[in-house]
Scaffold this motif. Structure first.
Motif, PDB file in Angstrom:
ATOM      1  N   GLU A   6      36.217  15.056 -14.273  1.00 20.85           N
ATOM      2  CA  GLU A   6      35.323  16.250 -14.190  1.00 20.85           C
ATOM      3  C   GLU A   6      34.589  15.997 -12.861  1.00 20.85           C
ATOM      4  OE1 GLU A   6      32.136  16.027 -16.977  1.00 20.85           O
ATOM      5  OE2 GLU A   6      32.111  18.498 -17.705  1.00 20.85           O
ATOM      6  N   LEU A  32      34.784  20.287 -10.777  1.00 19.21           N
ATOM      7  CA  LEU A  32      33.074  20.421 -10.985  1.00 19.21           C
ATOM      8  C   LEU A  32      33.574  20.732  -9.292  1.00 19.21           C
ATOM      9  CD1 LEU A  32      31.391  20.196 -14.280  1.00 19.21           C
ATOM     10  CD2 LEU A  32      32.675  22.273 -13.609  1.00 19.21           C
ATOM     11  N   ASN A  83      35.292  23.779  -8.095  1.00 19.24           N
ATOM     12  CA  ASN A  83      34.453  24.669  -8.376  1.00 19.24           C
ATOM     13  C   ASN A  83      33.725  25.668  -8.706  1.00 19.24           C
ATOM     14  OD1 ASN A  83      36.471  27.059  -9.953  1.00 19.24           O
ATOM     15  ND2 ASN A  83      36.284  24.973 -12.158  1.00 19.24           N
ATOM     16  N   GLU A 101      27.067  21.446 -11.197  1.00 16.65           N
ATOM     17  CA  GLU A 101      27.523  20.511  -9.990  1.00 16.65           C
ATOM     18  C   GLU A 101      27.288  19.391 -10.855  1.00 16.65           C
ATOM     19  OE1 GLU A 101      26.472  18.240  -6.052  1.00 16.65           O
ATOM     20  OE2 GLU A 101      25.568  20.158  -6.194  1.00 16.65           O
ATOM     21  N   THR A 131      29.854  24.186 -20.421  1.00 17.21           N
ATOM     22  CA  THR A 131      30.321  24.265 -19.262  1.00 17.21           C
ATOM     23  C   THR A 131      30.854  22.608 -19.298  1.00 17.21           C
ATOM     24  OG1 THR A 131      30.189  25.589 -17.888  1.00 17.21           O
ATOM     25  CG2 THR A 131      31.153  24.381 -16.757  1.00 17.21           C
ATOM     26  N   VAL A 132      30.222  21.439 -19.269  1.00 15.45           N
ATOM     27  CA  VAL A 132      30.207  19.934 -19.226  1.00 15.45           C
ATOM     28  C   VAL A 132      31.650  19.997 -19.770  1.00 15.45           C
ATOM     29  CG1 VAL A 132      29.327  18.209 -18.922  1.00 15.45           C
ATOM     30  CG2 VAL A 132      27.594  19.590 -17.826  1.00 15.45           C
ATOM     31  N   THR A 148      34.823  21.162 -19.209  1.00 18.46           N
ATOM     32  CA  THR A 148      35.619  20.810 -18.020  1.00 18.46           C
ATOM     33  C   THR A 148      35.379  19.029 -18.655  1.00 18.46           C
ATOM     34  OG1 THR A 148      33.622  22.482 -17.178  1.00 18.46           O
ATOM     35  CG2 THR A 148      35.145  21.212 -15.696  1.00 18.46           C
TER      36      THR A 148
END
Ligand code: ZN
Length: 307
Positions: A48, A52, A55, A59, A228-229, A232
Motif C-alpha cells: 500500500e 500511495l 499516487n 502518504e 483512502t487508506v 488502497t
C-alpha cells in the motif's frame, strides 16, 4: 497614516502566519503513520505504501518495530495512526478501553506449526511449544492442534519467545515446536531444524491472524484520509500476486529467497474483508482458549464501511 500602515502590516503578518500554518496542517493530514513488523504478514501495508507513493494524495509513513509489545505500545498511545498487528492484541486493547477499529485482515491463512524433525503431532504431550504471545492466533492454532490430538495446553509446556529466536531455539533443542508469524516458520524448515506439522487452514478455515487496525482518533479526525487508506489497502492486497509479494518481501525483509519462496506458499492477500462469520469464530476461540473473557463485539471493533 502611520496607524493604517501598522494595521496593514499586522494583517499581512497574520495572514502569512495563518497561510504557513495551513500548509503545515495540510501536509500532516496527508501523512498517515502505520506501524508494522518486518514479516510476510505485513506485506499488504508495504504494498500500500508503494501504491500511495506512486499516487500522490495520501502518504503512508511506515514505522518499523522489532517486537509486538513495542508496536502495541505505539498504537495504544496514539504515536501512530494505525498498525498491521496481531488481531488479538488489538482486541485486548479495545476491551481495555483503547479507541481502535479493525478495518481489514492482514492476510489470509499463512501460518504453520513447525516441530523438530523426529516429532509427530501425536507425540506432543510433555513437549515445549513456543508462541510469540498468548494474545495471538498462533496460541489458538496450537490449542486447536492439541485438541485434535485429545490434548490441551496443560499437557505441554507453552513458552513465549521472540519470533526471530524460534528457528535457532528449535535447532538447539531448547524447544520442540513453535507457531509464529511468517517467515520464521519457513526459516526453521529451511535451515533443516524442523518440519511442518500442519498449515493453519487444516485447523481453522478462514482464520484471522493479523489485521489492519486504525485508531478512532485518526478515523474521526481524518475520515476521508481513512477511507483512502482502507480502500488502497484492499487494492494492495489484491495486487499481491505471488510474484509481487515476493518482490515486495525481497525489498523489505532481510530474508533469503528460499525462505520467502516457501513462506509465500502458505499465504494469500486477496479479499481482506473481515466478515461477521470469521470474527464470530475468532471470538469463540478467544473465549474458549482463555485469551479474553469478553472480547469486543463485531459492531464495537470491526469497521468495514467508510464514507
Ligand atoms: Zn498474521
Amino acid at each position: 497614516m502611520k496607524r493604517v500602515k501598522a494595521i496593514g502590516l499586522a494583517l499581512l503578518l497574520a495572514l502569512t502566519i495563518l497561510g504557513c500554518g495551513n500548509k503545515t496542517v495540510q501536509n500532516e493530514q496527508q501523512t498517515v503513520k502505520i506501524a508494522y513488523l518486518p514479516i510476510t504478514h505485513s506485506l499488504a501495508v508495504l504494498e500500500e505504501a508503494k501504491l500511495l507513493e506512486e499516487n500522490g494524495d495520501v502518504e503512508i509513513e511506515l514505522v518499523k518495530y522489532g517486537s509486538w509489545p513495542e508496536l502495541l505500545d505505539a498504537l495504544n498511545t496514539g504515536n501512530v495512526d494505525g498498525a498491521s498487528i496481531l488481531i488479538e492484541l488489538a482486541m485486548k486493547s479495545k476491551a481495555e478501553g483503547v479507541g481502535l477499529k479493525a478495518v481489514a485482515l492482514g492476510h489470509r491463512d499463512g501460518n504453520v506449526i513447525v516441530a523438530s524433525n523426529e516429532i509427530t503431532e501425536e507425540e506432543l504431550a510433555g513437549k515445549t511449544i513456543a508462541i510469540p504471545h498468548r494474545q495471538s492466533s498462533h496460541y489458538i492454532l496450537v490449542n486447536d492442534l492439541l485438541a485434535r490430538n485429545d490434548l490441551t495446553v496443560d499437557d505441554v509446556h507453552i513458552v513465549e519467545l521472540a519470533p526471530t529466536e524460534m528457528p535457532s531455539a528449535l535447532a538447539a533443542g531448547t524447544i520442540d515446536a513453535y507457531c509464529v508469524a511468517e517467515p520464521f516458520g519457513a526459516m526453521g524448515v529451511s535451515i533443516g531444524a524442523g518440519h511442518v506439522l500442519c498449515e493453519s487452514e487444516e485447523l481453522w478455515k478462514d482464520s484471522i491472524c493479523c489485521g489492519l487496525v486504525l485508531t478512532d482518533a485518526f478515523i474521526e479526525q481524518r475520515p476521508e484520509v481513512a477511507k483512502t487508506v482502507v480502500d488502497t489497502y484492499k487494492t494492495a492486497g489484491s495486487n499481491l500476486s505471488r510474484d509481487e509479494a515476493l518482490s515486495v518481501a525481497k525489498e523489505n525483509l532481510n530474508q533469503t529467497d528460499e525462505v520467502l519462496d516457501l513462506s509465500l506458499e502458505w499465504i494469500s492477500f486477496d479479499d481482506l474483508e473481515i466478515t461477521e462469520e470469521m470474527y464470530a469464530e475468532l471470538a469463540d476461540k478467544v473465549k474458549k482458549y482463555g485469551l479474553l473473557e469478553n472480547p469486543p463485539t463485531y459492531e464495537e471493533f470491526v469497521k468495514t464501511e467508510f464514507e
